[in-house]
Design an enzyme around this catalytic site. Structure first.
Site, short mmCIF file in Angstrom:
data_model
loop_
_atom_site.label_atom_id
_atom_site.label_comp_id
_atom_site.label_asym_id
_atom_site.label_seq_id
_atom_site.Cartn_x
_atom_site.Cartn_y
_atom_site.Cartn_z
N LYS A 1 -19.43 -3.95 25.86
CA LYS A 1 -18.38 -4.91 26.16
C LYS A 1 -18.80 -6.37 26.00
O LYS A 1 -17.99 -7.28 26.25
CB LYS A 1 -17.87 -4.70 27.59
CG LYS A 1 -17.19 -3.36 27.83
CD LYS A 1 -15.90 -3.21 27.05
CE LYS A 1 -14.81 -4.14 27.48
NZ LYS A 1 -14.29 -3.87 28.84
N LYS B 1 -7.66 1.79 -2.47
CA LYS B 1 -8.41 1.87 -1.22
C LYS B 1 -9.24 3.14 -1.26
O LYS B 1 -8.70 4.25 -1.22
CB LYS B 1 -7.47 1.89 -0.02
CG LYS B 1 -8.21 2.00 1.31
CD LYS B 1 -7.26 2.11 2.48
CE LYS B 1 -8.04 2.32 3.78
NZ LYS B 1 -7.14 2.47 4.95
N ALA C 1 -6.80 -17.45 31.76
CA ALA C 1 -5.45 -18.00 31.88
C ALA C 1 -5.50 -19.52 31.93
O ALA C 1 -4.73 -20.21 31.25
CB ALA C 1 -4.74 -17.44 33.11
N ARG D 1 -4.96 9.69 3.50
CA ARG D 1 -3.75 10.49 3.66
C ARG D 1 -3.71 11.61 2.61
O ARG D 1 -4.70 12.30 2.38
CB ARG D 1 -2.51 9.61 3.65
CG ARG D 1 -2.51 8.50 4.71
CD ARG D 1 -2.62 9.03 6.13
NE ARG D 1 -1.52 9.87 6.52
CZ ARG D 1 -0.44 9.48 7.17
NH1 ARG D 1 -0.30 8.21 7.51
NH2 ARG D 1 0.48 10.33 7.53
N GLN E 1 0.86 -1.18 0.00
CA GLN E 1 0.00 0.00 0.00
C GLN E 1 0.90 1.24 0.00
O GLN E 1 1.54 1.55 0.99
CB GLN E 1 -0.90 0.02 1.24
CG GLN E 1 -1.86 1.20 1.25
CD GLN E 1 -2.45 1.44 2.63
OE1 GLN E 1 -1.73 1.57 3.61
NE2 GLN E 1 -3.77 1.52 2.71
N CYS F 1 -3.50 -3.86 19.49
CA CYS F 1 -3.19 -3.45 18.11
C CYS F 1 -3.24 -1.93 17.96
O CYS F 1 -2.20 -1.27 17.90
CB CYS F 1 -4.13 -4.15 17.13
SG CYS F 1 -5.89 -4.03 17.53
N ARG G 1 -7.84 -7.09 12.00
CA ARG G 1 -7.56 -7.49 13.38
C ARG G 1 -7.84 -8.97 13.61
O ARG G 1 -7.18 -9.62 14.43
CB ARG G 1 -8.40 -6.63 14.34
CG ARG G 1 -7.97 -5.19 14.43
CD ARG G 1 -8.95 -4.35 15.23
NE ARG G 1 -10.20 -4.13 14.52
CZ ARG G 1 -11.24 -3.44 14.99
NH1 ARG G 1 -11.17 -2.91 16.20
NH2 ARG G 1 -12.32 -3.27 14.28
N ALA H 1 -10.20 -29.16 42.91
CA ALA H 1 -9.30 -30.32 42.96
C ALA H 1 -8.46 -30.31 44.23
O ALA H 1 -7.91 -29.28 44.62
CB ALA H 1 -8.41 -30.34 41.73
#
Length: 676
Positions: free
Chosen positions: A462, A247, A425, A200, A101, A382, A354, A489
């Protein structure tokens, strides 16, 4: 299992190229390139990983044809050709096509560059004088360096607002020639395509908002788009073997009627211009959101801020008018969404930006049916990273940004691994251990998986964060992981395994001030989980990420909210792309922000505190309220390892002195499981 995606996996002819499927990696600024803008090991490994994952068309974003101070890739000299050739060769090995690009910043690059070099030269002379013991010259040259740099940034700021109007025709000709020369270098490097960055500088010239010229490049749509068409023609002449994509940035309209973006064109003019591009020989048009707002969240919006596929209506219009393929981008999160767009004939190619950072194997998994780890659109790893001049690294993908050095290792024998805790996690640890070929059992004391993710998903906008948990719910059974809910456990059970990974998370805390044990005081965790209900006037103690989002949650339920924060601002951990939205809502709904304020007690009337002034002195302040919500942080849960004889590794919130965010939790779990 992932949905069937026959359309998404169909090949398509685009100009001289045949793409093996309809999956495109659109241009994203990554921060992976070397300081001189060349393609180094990190960039090469990242793009090759995308190609290995089955992406058919990869666009390297923001490639400058001149040497700029911008932290982007550059193909401005012949010396840079070999690194781009290495990249082209790497992606070609896996059947992908590579595009660059090309863009030019909307400022006088040579002019600003000369000033910055002048500043650096003065600073160098200052250091030489200091080494020679000439303190007077040292001071003078440092002052000169600082003044020149100040002037350079003043010029840059001015140019970003006015260069498109003030640039001479000669300057525009020089820029066009540089773009064409860069395209010729790309052809020599074996690159397959050029994407013209229609935002741009080029997009600013097209924009009726930014372009105030009165010559042949200003005024009418024909004049404003003249330069863009000249750039396309120059590229086609300089690199006739390459496919040319454009684009097309579109200024969309926000829900309140205001324009979103400034560079580019409103929808009606964009459609007219698309027809011009088709006639000019462009091989594909990518319809995208226009920028130039100062907030990257306008072009890369975070979860919940705009609808999914929000630019698609304009892409549909463009497709109905042109003869070339049309690509769509913008919150196309799932395979199902991309497949429907293709089935409906709304576009021909799907840009997963993304989403491919989160899971580079979308194409392979769409073919095999394996569940895909879907992007949260959180912008944490990101967009926020790029705005803060760091390289991008998806919060859910521990390999992203380090593809050259990090991957899941083959297992060592037939180990059995216990994972204690079903938060994010623990879920990631179970996935990685199972991918290595180990037998994994995950124990969760509650009746559900997800841990604190369920709290994080409660505030407005969210809910999409739940995709992180839903992925593990799909993939873990397929990997043979046994999930035991409502099961804490014990040592005897854990000792039957070869290793245990403990991810028991954290718990919320209260500040120990008089009145903190009052019935009117509840925790943010209890509020977000629905265990506690509050109403009326509510003081939220703690203005960090959790406190801010709790305030949003309470506003949505009709509460009047005051936030009390010891630091000098609230929401310091919030994404820069969503923060303006939050602050606008807080202003509209009258949220009180008591910063530099320390709570000293809680009474029936409200919160008692002291506020630090600019002089450092503290003065008392009373904040009347009906309820107080504590959002002052969390503390690692303890795990009783007495009697456990197998090796134990702690990950996520319970692993260290400070509790973890989602990115840290994922990475600690990934690495722990990968080292067993």
């Amino acid at each position: 299992m992932a949905a069937s995606a026959p359309k998404l996996l169909e090949p398509i002819k685009v100009g001289p190229l045949e793409l093996k499927n309809r999956i495109m990696f659109p241009p994203l600024t990554t921060g992976y390139e070397e300081r001189d803008g060349s393609i180094g090991a990190r960039s090469l490994a990242f793009y090759e990983r995308l190609a290995k994952g089955g992406v058919s068309y990869i666009v390297v974003g923001d490639v400058a044809p001149v040497m700029t101070a911008s932290p982007t890739p550059k193909l401005a000299t012949d010396a840079q050709i070999p690194t781009f050739k290495a990249l082209a060769d790497a992606v070609h090995k896996h059947g992908a096509k590579l595009a660059l690009q090309l863009f030019h910043p909307e400022y006088d690059v040579p002019g600003v560059g000369r000033m910055i070099m002048g500043s650096m030269a003065a600073a160098k002379a200052a250091q030489e004088a200091k080494a020679a013991g000439d303190e007077a010259t040292f001071a003078a040259k440092m002052t000169e360096s600082g003044e020149i740099r100040k002037q350079a940034y003043a010029k840059l700021h001015h140019d970003m607002q006015h260069f498109v109007t003030e640039a001479t025709v000669e300057q525009l000709e020089d820029i066009k020639a540089a773009i064409a020369a860069s395209a010729a270098r790309a052809q020599k490097a074996g690159v397959d395509a050029i994407e013209v960055h229609g935002d741009r500088l080029v997009g600013s010239l097209c924009s009726a908002t930014l372009n105030h010229r009165t010559d042949e490049y200003g005024g009418s749509l024909e004049n404003r788009t003249r330069y863009a068409l000249e750039v396309v023609a120059a590229i086609k002449e300089a690199a006739p073997e390459l496919m040319v994509e454009y684009k097309l940035p579109v200024i969309t309209i926000n829900a309140d009627g205001t324009p979103r973006g400034k560079g580019g064109l409103l929808a009606d003019e964009a459609c007219e211009f698309a027809v011009m591009l088709d006639r000019a020989g462009v091989d594909m048009i990518q319809v995208a959101q226009a920028n130039h707002t100062g907030n990257m969240g306008d072009t890369i919006p975070p979860m919940g801020s705009v609808p999914y596929n929000w630019t698609l209506p304009v892409a549909e219009r463009v497709k109905s008018l042109v003869s070339v393929p049309v690509a769509t981008v913008g919150r196309v999160v799932s395979v199902e969404a991309g497949e429907k767009i293709l089935e409906d004939g709304s576009a021909d190619v799907i840009g997963y930006g993304r989403s491919l950072l989160c899971d580079p194997d979308i194409a392979l998994k769409a073919a095999s049916g394996e569940p895909i780890r879907e992007c949260l659109n959180c912008n944490k790893g990101c967009v926020d990273a790029i705005q803060n001049r760091r390289y991008i690294s998806c919060v859910l993908n521990a390999e992203n940004g380090d593809e050259a050095t990090i991957s899941i290792k083959p297992g060592e024998g037939s180990k059995k691994v216990a994972v204690v805790g079903g938060g994010v996690a623990g879920l990631e640890a179970a996935r990685v251990a199972a991918k290595r070929g180990y037998g994994v059992t995950l124990y969760e004391a509650s009746d559900h998986l997800g841990g604190q993710i369920l709290l994080a998903a409660a505030p407005p906008r969210k809910a999409e964060i739940m995709r992180s948990v839903e992925y593990y719910q799909k993939v873990l059974p397929l990997l043979g992981v046994s999930v035991e809910l409502n099961h804490a456990a014990g040592a005897d059970e854990l000792n039957a395994f070869d290793a245990a990974i403990v991810a028991v998370g954290a718990h919320d805390v209260r500040i120990p001030v008089p009145g903190s044990d009052s019935e009117k005081v509840v925790s943010s965790w209890d509020v977000l989980s629905g265990k506690a209900e509050v109403s009326g006037r509510v003081a939220v103690i703690g203005g960090g990420l959790v406190g801010t989002e709790t305030a949003e949650y309470l506003l949505a339920r009709g509460c009047q909210v005051a936030i009390v924060e010891m630091l000098d601002k609230i929401a310091s951990g919030e994404s820069g792309t969503i923060l303006p939205t939050i602050m606008a809502e807080f202003a509209a709904k009258g949220v009180e922000q008591h910063v530099n304020t320390r709570v000293t007690g809680i009474t029936d009337a409200g919160v008692e505190a002291v506020r630090k002034g600019d002089d450092g002195a503290e003065s008392p302040v009373s904040i009347p309220c009906d309820y107080v919500v504590m959002a002052v942080g969390s503390k690692a849960n303890a795990f009783d390892a007495s009697g456990v004889t197998v090796p134990v590794t702690y990950v996520g919130d319970c692993a260290g002195e400070r509790t973890a965010d989602i990115a840290s939790a994922i990475r600690s779990a990934y690495h722990a499981a990968n080292e067993l």
